[in-house]
Design a protein around this motif. Structure first.
Motif, short mmCIF file in Angstrom:
data_model
loop_
_atom_site.label_atom_id
_atom_site.label_comp_id
_atom_site.label_asym_id
_atom_site.label_seq_id
_atom_site.Cartn_x
_atom_site.Cartn_y
_atom_site.Cartn_z
N GLU A 1 0.94 -1.17 0.06
CA GLU A 1 -0.03 -0.07 -0.10
C GLU A 1 0.97 1.26 0.11
O GLU A 1 1.76 1.63 1.06
N MET A 2 0.90 1.96 -1.26
CA MET A 2 2.18 2.90 -1.27
C MET A 2 1.23 4.51 -1.18
O MET A 2 0.50 4.79 -2.11
N ILE A 3 1.78 4.99 0.10
CA ILE A 3 1.28 6.35 0.21
C ILE A 3 2.63 7.23 -0.38
O ILE A 3 3.45 7.35 0.72
N GLY A 4 2.50 7.64 -1.31
CA GLY A 4 3.71 8.35 -2.11
C GLY A 4 3.44 9.89 -1.81
O GLY A 4 2.57 10.28 -1.11
N LEU A 5 4.41 10.64 -2.47
CA LEU A 5 4.50 12.10 -2.47
C LEU A 5 3.39 12.75 -2.96
O LEU A 5 2.91 13.64 -2.39
N ASN A 6 2.68 12.27 -3.99
CA ASN A 6 1.43 12.60 -4.65
C ASN A 6 0.45 12.86 -3.53
O ASN A 6 -0.20 13.80 -3.41
N ILE A 7 0.30 11.89 -2.62
CA ILE A 7 -0.62 11.98 -1.46
C ILE A 7 -0.40 12.85 -0.23
O ILE A 7 -1.03 13.63 0.25
N THR A 8 1.15 12.49 0.09
CA THR A 8 1.62 13.36 1.32
C THR A 8 1.44 14.99 0.94
O THR A 8 0.95 15.56 1.71
N HIS A 9 1.82 15.33 -0.16
CA HIS A 9 1.85 16.78 -0.47
C HIS A 9 0.59 17.36 -0.51
O HIS A 9 0.29 18.44 -0.19
N ALA A 10 -0.20 16.69 -1.17
CA ALA A 10 -1.88 16.82 -1.03
C ALA A 10 -2.34 17.01 0.23
O ALA A 10 -3.66 17.57 0.42
N ALA A 11 -1.77 16.40 1.25
CA ALA A 11 -2.35 16.71 2.76
C ALA A 11 -1.56 17.47 3.50
O ALA A 11 -1.58 17.60 4.89
N ALA A 12 -0.83 18.30 2.94
CA ALA A 12 -0.03 19.35 3.76
C ALA A 12 -0.58 20.16 4.62
O ALA A 12 -1.87 20.48 4.23
N VAL B 1 0.28 6.27 8.46
CA VAL B 1 -0.26 5.41 9.68
C VAL B 1 -1.81 5.86 9.56
O VAL B 1 -2.57 5.05 9.60
N ALA B 2 -2.31 7.02 9.12
CA ALA B 2 -3.69 7.56 9.27
C ALA B 2 -4.29 6.89 8.35
O ALA B 2 -5.52 6.70 8.17
N SER B 3 -3.70 6.51 7.00
CA SER B 3 -4.35 5.78 5.82
C SER B 3 -4.87 4.35 6.41
O SER B 3 -5.88 3.90 5.97
N VAL B 4 -4.44 3.85 7.35
CA VAL B 4 -4.97 2.68 7.76
C VAL B 4 -5.72 2.84 9.06
O VAL B 4 -6.73 1.95 8.99
#
Length: 312
Positions: free
Chosen positions: A185-196, A245-248
């Motif tokens: 389950e890949m939480i990549g930069l496209n996700i983390t930056h969108a959650a800034a 962690v939040a994604s799970v």
């Protein structure tokens, strides 16, 4: 009556790893059975110390095991101390830890706890994947004991090169082996930056007081992150590892695509460290859930909830 889910966090603490560990420990549905340290944001001697100190400060009763000091094949020639501070944890100064590391290496601890969990273990990896690759090398049957494997790493763009994200870039050989053997389950930069986080988010977190050691630590982390976020080119408003962690914890936080993903690890390849996400019509079995969209406001609320948890 439901029991808690055993989890392991393999990490390179790291400011955002520290938020992630705090979030996992605050969640009543998780039981952290081990924290394993790897080289990454800062050298292994510091990530090991920080892992012990985080477990001690947060009051986590778990095994803390030391893993790899260098990548599988390439040299460890780059850290992220410019983002995380020289110690890896910003301005936080830990008391000497009162706990001792586990005598066994990370790869044996991960495997032992996976067997003990009888297929219920959730394994998080928020640093380079060296320890996970070594676990697979020493214990090839690991995949049958893992319930879920969630990483912060990779994504649809890079932050070290235009192709490569830091965690994968540091040890692309390990990442290639891991992606080939485990459903990711890949939480990549496209996700983390969108959650800034926004400035308002930081101010809300900093307004949450508390006298406990964990609460004071979180306040120091947020003070550092907020200050650094104003620097040109900084991504300190992005709390990368906590999003994994939040994604799970919150199954509605992320929208995924199922894709076949492999890692480019050629020494001289321009895109070494890239997580190559193949099109939907690729004939190979999609082993990877690729995070594509995130509920930013929900993540920010979850992180503020962590600050409230430790302030109470």
């Amino acid at each position: 009556m439901t029991s808690t889910t055993p989890i392991i966090i393999d990490c390179d603490p790291g400011v955002d790893d520290s938020y992630a560990i705090a979030m996992a420990h605050a969640h009543p549905g998780f039981d952290i059975v081990a924290i394993t340290a790897v080289e990454g944001n800062v050298p292994a001697r510091l990530t090991r110390h920080n892992a012990l100190c985080l477990a001690d400060t947060l009051g986590i009763d778990c095994r803390v095991a030391f893993g790899a000091e260098k990548p599988l094949r390439k040299a460890y020639d780059r850290d992220a101390s410019s983002i995380h501070g020289a110690s890896g944890v910003g301005d936080v100064v830990f008391d000497p830890p009162s706990i001792e590391p586990d005598p066994k290496p990370a790869w044996d601890v991960i495997y032992e706890e996976a067997i003990k969990a009888e297929g219920r273990l959730i394994l998080f990896a928020t640093g380079p994947l060296t320890n996970i690759a070594l676990t697979l090398q020493h214990h090839p049957d690991l995949p049958k004991y893992i319930n879920r494997f969630c990483i912060m790493g990779g994504g649809t763009f890079g932050n070290i090169t235009k192709f490569a994200e830091f965690n994968v870039f540091i040890d692309p050989t390990a990442a290639r082996e891991v992606f080939a053997q485990l459903p990711v389950e890949m939480i990549g930069l496209n996700i983390t930056h969108a959650a800034a986080l926004t400035e308002a988010d930081f101010q809300e977190m900093l307004a949450i007081g508390g006298d406990s050691r964990p609460s004071k630590m979180l306040h120091e982390l947020a003070t550092f992150s907020e200050r650094q976020s104003h620097l040109p080119g900084s991504d300190n408003s992005v709390i990368h590892d906590a999003v994994a962690v939040a994604s799970v914890i919150n199954p509605d936080l992320i929208e995924y695509d199922e894709r076949y993903v492999y890692v480019e690890d050629g020494d001289n390849a321009e895109n070494s460290g890239q997580t190559v996400i193949e099109p939907e019509d690729d004939p190979r079995e999609p082993k990877c859930k690729v995070g594509m969209k995130v509920d930013r406001d929900a993540f920010a609320a979850m992180l503020k909830g962590v600050f409230h948890h430790y302030a109470e």
